[in-house]
Design a protein around this motif. Structure first.
Motif, PDB file in Angstrom:
ATOM      1  N   TYR A   7       0.860  -1.186   0.000  1.00 25.70           N
ATOM      2  CA  TYR A   7       0.000   0.000   0.000  1.00 25.70           C
ATOM      3  C   TYR A   7       0.896   1.236   0.000  1.00 25.70           C
ATOM      4  O   TYR A   7       1.985   1.200   0.560  1.00 25.70           O
ATOM      5  CB  TYR A   7      -0.823   0.060   1.289  1.00 25.70           C
ATOM      6  N   ARG A  16       2.038  -5.721   3.662  1.00 27.36           N
ATOM      7  CA  ARG A  16       1.262  -6.665   4.479  1.00 27.36           C
ATOM      8  C   ARG A  16       1.676  -8.082   4.105  1.00 27.36           C
ATOM      9  O   ARG A  16       1.557  -8.501   2.954  1.00 27.36           O
ATOM     10  CB  ARG A  16      -0.232  -6.456   4.236  1.00 27.36           C
ATOM     11  N   GLN A  53       2.030  -6.424   9.357  1.00 27.28           N
ATOM     12  CA  GLN A  53       2.305  -5.282   8.488  1.00 27.28           C
ATOM     13  C   GLN A  53       3.600  -4.592   8.881  1.00 27.28           C
ATOM     14  O   GLN A  53       3.885  -4.422  10.071  1.00 27.28           O
ATOM     15  CB  GLN A  53       1.149  -4.278   8.578  1.00 27.28           C
ATOM     16  N   VAL A 143     -19.053 -11.541  10.008  1.00 27.00           N
ATOM     17  CA  VAL A 143     -18.744 -10.280   9.334  1.00 27.00           C
ATOM     18  C   VAL A 143     -17.673 -10.503   8.266  1.00 27.00           C
ATOM     19  O   VAL A 143     -16.884  -9.609   7.960  1.00 27.00           O
ATOM     20  CB  VAL A 143     -18.361  -9.144  10.322  1.00 27.00           C
ATOM     21  N   LEU A 168     -17.833  -5.238   7.189  1.00 23.31           N
ATOM     22  CA  LEU A 168     -17.934  -4.021   8.007  1.00 23.31           C
ATOM     23  C   LEU A 168     -17.765  -2.813   7.099  1.00 23.31           C
ATOM     24  O   LEU A 168     -18.598  -2.570   6.251  1.00 23.31           O
ATOM     25  CB  LEU A 168     -16.944  -4.108   9.153  1.00 23.31           C
ATOM     26  N   ARG A 170     -17.850   0.873   5.480  1.00 23.38           N
ATOM     27  CA  ARG A 170     -18.834   1.962   5.575  1.00 23.38           C
ATOM     28  C   ARG A 170     -20.280   1.452   5.597  1.00 23.38           C
ATOM     29  O   ARG A 170     -21.196   2.181   5.979  1.00 23.38           O
ATOM     30  CB  ARG A 170     -18.635   2.990   4.470  1.00 23.38           C
ATOM     31  N   HIS A 433     -12.800  -3.089  13.328  1.00 24.72           N
ATOM     32  CA  HIS A 433     -14.106  -3.680  13.668  1.00 24.72           C
ATOM     33  C   HIS A 433     -14.838  -2.931  14.777  1.00 24.72           C
ATOM     34  O   HIS A 433     -15.386  -3.548  15.691  1.00 24.72           O
ATOM     35  CB  HIS A 433     -13.924  -5.145  14.099  1.00 24.72           C
TER      36      HIS A 433
HETATM   37  C1  HEM Z   1      -2.690   1.042   7.181  1.00 25.45           C
HETATM   38  C2  HEM Z   1      -3.180   0.744   6.022  1.00 25.45           C
HETATM   39  C3  HEM Z   1      -4.554   0.171   5.770  1.00 25.45           C
HETATM   40  C4  HEM Z   1      -5.336   0.530   4.727  1.00 25.45           C
HETATM   41  C5  HEM Z   1      -5.012   1.522   3.617  1.00 25.45           C
HETATM   42  C6  HEM Z   1      -6.563  -0.221   4.824  1.00 25.45           C
HETATM   43  C7  HEM Z   1      -7.611  -0.123   3.940  1.00 25.45           C
HETATM   44  C8  HEM Z   1      -8.860  -0.663   4.163  1.00 25.45           C
HETATM   45  C9  HEM Z   1     -10.065  -0.339   3.450  1.00 25.45           C
HETATM   46  C10 HEM Z   1     -10.170   0.663   2.308  1.00 25.45           C
HETATM   47  C11 HEM Z   1     -11.075  -1.070   3.971  1.00 25.45           C
HETATM   48  C12 HEM Z   1     -12.570  -1.040   3.598  1.00 25.45           C
HETATM   49  C13 HEM Z   1     -12.882  -1.994   2.568  1.00 25.45           C
HETATM   50  C14 HEM Z   1     -14.339  -1.994   2.170  1.00 25.45           C
HETATM   51  O1  HEM Z   1     -15.201  -1.465   2.880  1.00 25.45           O
HETATM   52  O2  HEM Z   1     -14.638  -2.576   1.117  1.00 25.45           O
HETATM   53  C15 HEM Z   1     -10.517  -1.894   5.007  1.00 25.45           C
HETATM   54  C16 HEM Z   1     -11.210  -2.819   5.759  1.00 25.45           C
HETATM   55  C17 HEM Z   1     -10.620  -3.665   6.685  1.00 25.45           C
HETATM   56  N1  HEM Z   1      -9.282  -3.697   7.045  1.00 25.45           N
HETATM   57 FE1  HEM Z   1      -7.890  -2.357   6.491  1.00 25.45          FE
HETATM   58  N2  HEM Z   1      -6.479  -1.029   5.924  1.00 25.45           N
HETATM   59  C18 HEM Z   1      -5.283  -0.821   6.534  1.00 25.45           C
HETATM   60  C19 HEM Z   1      -4.818  -1.418   7.682  1.00 25.45           C
HETATM   61  C20 HEM Z   1      -5.484  -2.456   8.334  1.00 25.45           C
HETATM   62  C21 HEM Z   1      -5.086  -3.003   9.585  1.00 25.45           C
HETATM   63  C22 HEM Z   1      -3.892  -2.558  10.422  1.00 25.45           C
HETATM   64  C23 HEM Z   1      -5.960  -3.999   9.867  1.00 25.45           C
HETATM   65  C24 HEM Z   1      -6.040  -4.863  11.101  1.00 25.45           C
HETATM   66  C25 HEM Z   1      -5.821  -4.370  12.310  1.00 25.45           C
HETATM   67  C26 HEM Z   1      -6.895  -4.071   8.781  1.00 25.45           C
HETATM   68  C27 HEM Z   1      -7.965  -4.954   8.697  1.00 25.45           C
HETATM   69  C28 HEM Z   1      -9.113  -4.673   7.985  1.00 25.45           C
HETATM   70  C29 HEM Z   1     -10.387  -5.327   8.234  1.00 25.45           C
HETATM   71  C30 HEM Z   1     -10.629  -6.489   9.192  1.00 25.45           C
HETATM   72  C31 HEM Z   1     -11.324  -4.675   7.431  1.00 25.45           C
HETATM   73  C32 HEM Z   1     -12.839  -4.907   7.414  1.00 25.45           C
HETATM   74  C33 HEM Z   1     -13.186  -5.719   6.272  1.00 25.45           C
HETATM   75  C34 HEM Z   1     -14.646  -5.681   5.933  1.00 25.45           C
HETATM   76  O3  HEM Z   1     -15.214  -4.635   5.642  1.00 25.45           O
HETATM   77  O4  HEM Z   1     -15.238  -6.754   5.911  1.00 25.45           O
HETATM   78  N3  HEM Z   1      -6.592  -3.097   7.879  1.00 25.45           N
HETATM   79  N4  HEM Z   1      -9.158  -1.635   5.096  1.00 25.45           N
END
Ligand code: HEM
Ligand code: SF4
Length: 522
Positions: A7, A16, A53, A143, A168, A170, A433
């Motif tokens: 990223y 990652r 990460q 989820v 989850l 938005r 979450h």
């Molecule tokens: C730092 C850079 C990161 C970026 C740019 C990023 C980006 C995103 C984006 C854009 C979404 C929303 C996706 C959607 O709604 O379709 C998302 C969801 C998620 N991300 Fe990240 N993320 C980052 C870091 C992390 C970290 C550190 C974790 C864990 C602690 C993580 C775990 C998740 C999870 C579990 C979701 C929810 C998935 C869902 O909507 O079902 N991400 N991330």
């Protein structure tokens, strides 16, 4: 770039690295320590989907990192991008007495099928699968885009309950059951059918409406299931993707039991009791941070990556330094068959520790600041990096977590509160979450200032549900005091008898958010 987990972030790229179904060998952790020393700033961040990460790699050095990772069978493939991501599972897979079947072989089958799958490399949006093998859901399956629950039918055959369209971000949604019992030999062909329907009908015109949850919501679970069945029956059911006993045997052969020793359960218990009686801190850690094991004389140990304040400095949730990684690899070799596991709550697990070695392990973990006895308490927070690293963030998270740590630094007080899950995300993408925390905190940007919206009553386990927003966001200085007011309502209103104390989640279910609202906003 994205399909290789890279990223572009605020200060540097973020890489990652996949930890398939959370399973990590000690030699792999040692390599990660070396990589963070050599190419990064000496630490890594464990995530809710059991990846790790790196926040500071140099773009031009990423190929060297990849080569080093490959030398220990690791990579970052499909940890980002619109493809099938790392499959996650229960961190206690294989060791629970009540397990229906070990989910790991099925995760491995899914991993092999989904990695470099040509048809599903450019889906409308990312796709996440979680599998569990016990009735108790410890992998937030409802989820996920697809949640798979191992179960047996009346004939004793193994199969899956299939849940689709959770997520989850938005638009948070709890998944829907589209198949009550899928015989296990059809696992891949049925997943294939789900993915085909999604690939064809999922929206590509608007990335905020592109996840499978939107498709399933728009047509309803039964209509979606019908489309999947039609695709399945017409083209792929009983075809080459059908799994055979030989496939299951091969996958299971990767997850054989380690060489457990035999112990006399009664003797182990009486020796343990003496140690527990002699050391209150150890007794607290045993109570909070160890988990029952199916083999007498063994326990699983949860290594808290929520050290909180160490010598006055806040350590972000999920962060592990290179020296801690090296030390953990040595401890895994000595105490847990050279293996570690990641958890959904951003902690690590040693799954197979001899009960009679718990005390010495605890002493060594304590020296490393990895034995804080706060698992499942309010300070066992899931926290995303927020604006400190993430370019999508609306607000910072680490400073708020630090504020909460300072407000709730008394472990005995936390034990009295019982299990409370606090999750905090820096924006509506909801990486941490926040929707499914008993207490959820969401960072919002109001004219350049960071404010925090609080929700109550979420859950990611069997009783999965989304929290309800308490009211208008609070300014950053007031978050911990607001949480304190919420906790005060819990303490005032919870009902106890001699056997049981009503949990925070149960109280919110019973009384709703009105009394909390009243206390916070007056
Ligand atoms: C730092 C850079 C990161 C970026 C740019 C990023 C980006 C995103 C984006 C854009 C979404 C929303 C996706 C959607 O709604 O379709 C998302 C969801 C998620 N991300 Fe990240 N993320 C980052 C870091 C992390 C970290 C550190 C974790 C864990 C602690 C993580 C775990 C998740 C999870 C579990 C979701 C929810 C998935 C869902 O909507 O079902 N991400 N991330
Ligand atoms: S929730 Fe938002 S701020 Fe936090 S890591 Fe995800 S995208 Fe970044």
């Amino acid at each position: 770039r994205l399909q290789n987990g890279l990223y572009i972030q605020r200060y540097a790229p973020m890489l990652r690295i996949a930890i398939p179904y959370g399973l990590l060998a000690s030699y792999q952790l040692r390599k990660l320590a070396e990589i963070t020393r050599k190419y990064d700033k000496g630490y890594g961040h464990f995530t809710t989907r059991t990846n790790i990460q790196l926040n500071w790699p140099k773009l031009e050095e990423v190929p060297d990192i990849m080569a080093e990772l490959a030398s220990v069978q690791m990579h970052s493939i499909q940890t980002s991008g619109n493809c099938i991501r790392n499959t996650t599972t229960d961190p206690y897979a294989g060791i629970h007495q009540e397990e229906i079947a070990d989910p790991r072989p099925y995760c491995e089958i899914i991993r092999q099928w989904s990695t470099f799958h040509p048809e599903f490399a450019f889906l409308p949006r990312k796709f996440k699968i979680a599998v569990i093998g016990t009735a108790n859901d410890r992998a937030a399956t409802q989820v996920h885009d697809v949640g798979l629950h191992l179960k047996t039918n009346d004939a004793g055959e193994l199969g899956f309950e299939v849940i689709v369209g959770g997520g989850l971000g938005r638009t948070p949604v709890i998944g829907k059951v589209i198949n009550e019992f899928l015989p296990r030999q059809h696992l891949l062909s049925y997943l294939d059918a789900i993915l085909r329907v999604y690939n064809l009908h999922g929206r590509r015109d608007n990335k905020f409406k592109a996840r499978i949850k939107i498709l399933v919501e728009s047509m309803g679970g039964p209509a979606f299931a019908k489309l999947v069945d039609a695709e399945w029956d017409a083209h792929i059911k009983d075809g080459p993707l059908t799994l055979t006993d030989a496939n299951f045997a091969t996958a299971s052969s990767f997850f054989t039991e380690p060489d457990y020793l035999s112990f006399d359960a009664l003797q182990v218990q009486s020796e343990l009791q003496q140690t527990l009686d002699g050391d209150k801190d150890f007794a607290n850690w045993y109570q909070q941070n160890t988990v029952a094991h199916k083999i007498a004389g063994y326990r699983a140990v949860v290594i808290s990556l929520k050290a909180g304040l160490v010598d006055g400095s806040y350590i972000p949730s999920g962060d592990v330094s290179e020296s801690q990684m090296d030390a953990l690899a040595d401890l895994a070799d000595k105490y847990s068959f050279s293996e570690l596991r990641g958890t959904y709550q951003q902690n690590l697990v040693f799954a197979d520790v001899q009960t009679n070695q718990l005390y010495e392990l605890w002493q060594q973990l304590s020296e490393l600041h990895l034995a804080r006895a706060n698992i499942n308490t309010l300070t066992d927070m899931i926290v995303c990096p927020g604006w400190d690293y993430c370019s999508l963030a609306n607000a910072t998270t680490h400073n708020i977590a630090e504020q909460i740590e300072k407000q709730f630094d008394d472990l005995d007080y936390l034990y009295d509160l019982g299990e409370i899950r606090l999750n905090m995300s820096g924006c509506m993408n909801a990486c941490a979450h926040h929707h499914t925390g008993d207490i959820g905190i969401l960072g919002v940007d109001k004219k350049g200032e960071y404010w925090y919206q609080i929700s109550l009553g979420g859950n990611s386990s069997n009783n999965a549900k989304l929290g309800k927003i308490l009211g208008k966001a609070v300014p950053s200085d007031d978050v911990a005091t607001t949480i304190q007011k919420i906790i005060d309502v819990y303490l005032e209103q919870r009902v106890s008898n001699e056997n049981d104390v009503e949990s925070f989640g149960d109280l919110v279910d019973r009384v709703g958010i009105a009394p909390f609202k009243e206390k916070v906003y007056g």
